[in-house]
Write a protein that holds these residues in place. Structure first.
Motif, short mmCIF file in Angstrom:
data_model
loop_
_atom_site.label_atom_id
_atom_site.label_comp_id
_atom_site.label_asym_id
_atom_site.label_seq_id
_atom_site.Cartn_x
_atom_site.Cartn_y
_atom_site.Cartn_z
N ILE A 75 0.84 -1.21 0.00
CA ILE A 75 0.00 0.00 0.00
C ILE A 75 0.87 1.26 0.00
CG2 ILE A 75 -1.66 1.34 1.38
CD1 ILE A 75 -2.93 -1.32 2.20
N CYS A 76 1.96 1.22 0.76
CA CYS A 76 2.84 2.41 0.83
C CYS A 76 3.40 2.73 -0.56
CB CYS A 76 3.96 2.19 1.84
SG CYS A 76 4.93 0.71 1.57
N ALA A 120 5.91 10.30 -4.60
CA ALA A 120 7.25 10.55 -5.14
C ALA A 120 7.86 9.29 -5.78
CB ALA A 120 8.17 11.06 -4.04
N VAL A 121 7.09 8.20 -5.79
CA VAL A 121 7.58 6.91 -6.32
C VAL A 121 8.93 6.55 -5.68
CG1 VAL A 121 7.71 5.50 -8.42
CG2 VAL A 121 6.54 7.70 -8.49
N ALA A 122 8.97 6.73 -4.36
CA ALA A 122 10.23 6.49 -3.64
C ALA A 122 10.29 5.10 -3.02
CB ALA A 122 10.40 7.55 -2.55
N LEU A 123 9.17 4.36 -3.08
CA LEU A 123 9.12 3.07 -2.40
C LEU A 123 8.90 1.92 -3.38
CD1 LEU A 123 6.82 4.10 0.59
CD2 LEU A 123 9.31 3.85 0.61
N ALA A 124 9.45 0.75 -3.04
CA ALA A 124 9.22 -0.46 -3.83
C ALA A 124 9.11 -1.63 -2.87
CB ALA A 124 10.36 -0.67 -4.82
N VAL A 125 8.04 -2.41 -3.03
CA VAL A 125 7.82 -3.57 -2.16
C VAL A 125 7.84 -4.82 -3.03
CG1 VAL A 125 6.22 -4.66 -0.53
CG2 VAL A 125 6.40 -2.17 -0.61
N THR A 143 11.99 -1.34 -0.14
CA THR A 143 13.08 -0.46 -0.59
C THR A 143 12.62 1.00 -0.58
OG1 THR A 143 13.95 -2.20 -2.02
CG2 THR A 143 14.62 0.04 -2.55
N ILE A 144 13.50 1.86 -0.11
CA ILE A 144 13.20 3.30 -0.12
C ILE A 144 14.34 4.06 -0.78
CG2 ILE A 144 14.09 3.56 2.26
CD1 ILE A 144 11.97 5.88 2.53
N ASP A 145 13.98 4.97 -1.66
CA ASP A 145 14.94 5.88 -2.27
C ASP A 145 14.82 7.20 -1.50
OD1 ASP A 145 16.44 7.66 -3.69
OD2 ASP A 145 15.44 7.30 -5.62
N ARG A 146 15.70 7.41 -0.55
CA ARG A 146 15.60 8.58 0.33
C ARG A 146 15.80 9.88 -0.43
NH1 ARG A 146 14.70 6.57 5.17
NH2 ARG A 146 15.68 4.63 5.79
N TYR A 147 16.41 9.81 -1.59
CA TYR A 147 16.66 11.03 -2.38
C TYR A 147 15.43 11.43 -3.19
CZ TYR A 147 21.29 10.51 -0.67
OH TYR A 147 22.34 10.41 0.19
N MET A 182 24.23 7.65 -3.74
CA MET A 182 22.82 8.01 -3.67
C MET A 182 21.92 6.85 -4.07
SD MET A 182 22.97 11.88 -5.10
CE MET A 182 21.22 12.14 -5.08
N SER A 183 22.25 5.65 -3.62
CA SER A 183 21.44 4.50 -4.01
C SER A 183 20.31 4.28 -3.01
CB SER A 183 22.32 3.26 -4.11
OG SER A 183 23.04 3.09 -2.93
N ALA A 184 19.28 3.54 -3.47
CA ALA A 184 18.15 3.23 -2.59
C ALA A 184 18.58 2.21 -1.54
CB ALA A 184 17.01 2.69 -3.44
N GLU A 185 17.86 2.22 -0.42
CA GLU A 185 18.16 1.26 0.66
C GLU A 185 17.10 0.17 0.66
OE1 GLU A 185 19.33 2.74 4.73
OE2 GLU A 185 18.81 4.62 3.75
N THR A 186 17.53 -1.08 0.75
CA THR A 186 16.60 -2.21 0.77
C THR A 186 16.70 -2.93 2.12
OG1 THR A 186 16.70 -2.49 -1.62
CG2 THR A 186 16.00 -4.41 -0.35
#
Ligand code: SF4
Ligand code: SF4
Length: 117
Positions: A49-50, A56-61, A69-73, A105-109
């Motif tokens: 759901i998140c 911002a399309v910053a999340l991937a599940v 996964t979150i792209d904090r940038y 600047m990579s996403a964190e998983t």
């Protein structure tokens, strides 16, 4: 007519600085500070759901892989994900501190722990 600049200069010379001597003086965050999104992976049910509500399309599940996964940038700290995380999970929260600085600047998983790990 006086000398307003002289007055201002003298006042600034004797008053305390308004800025902080960071990092010698630690930053104090309030409860309302929008620092960074934290996911308690033990509670996360990987419903996705998140990801669907993030503007911002910053999340991937990835439910199959058990990852979040979150792209904090890309994150704009809007907290839509926190508000929409289902009540039976409530794994998302906004931490009032900023995430530590990183080199790339990579996403964190993050991976959901299983019985095996
Ligand atoms: S909405 Fe909450 S429970 Fe669902 S995948 Fe996102 S963080 Fe996990
Ligand atoms: S705070 Fe907003 S922008 Fe950041 S991950 Fe959550 S929904 Fe996306």
């Amino acid at each position: 007519m006086g000398f307003p600049l002289t007055g201002m200069t003298l006042k600034n010379m004797v008053s305390k600085p308004v800025t902080k001597r960071y990092p010698f003086e630690p930053q104090v965050y309030t409860e309302l500070t929008r620092g960074h999104i934290h996911n308690d992976m033990e509670k996360c049910i990987l419903c996705g759901i998140c990801e669907k509500t993030c503007p911002a399309v910053a999340l991937a599940v990835n439910k199959e892989a058990g990852t979040w996964t979150i792209d904090r940038y890309s994150c704009v700290q809007c907290m839509a994900c926190v508000r929409n995380c289902p009540p039976r999970s409530q794994s998302l929260s906004m931490k009032p501190e900023y995430a530590p600085a990183v080199v790339s600047m990579s996403a964190e998983t993050f991976t959901k722990p299983t019985e095996a790990n």
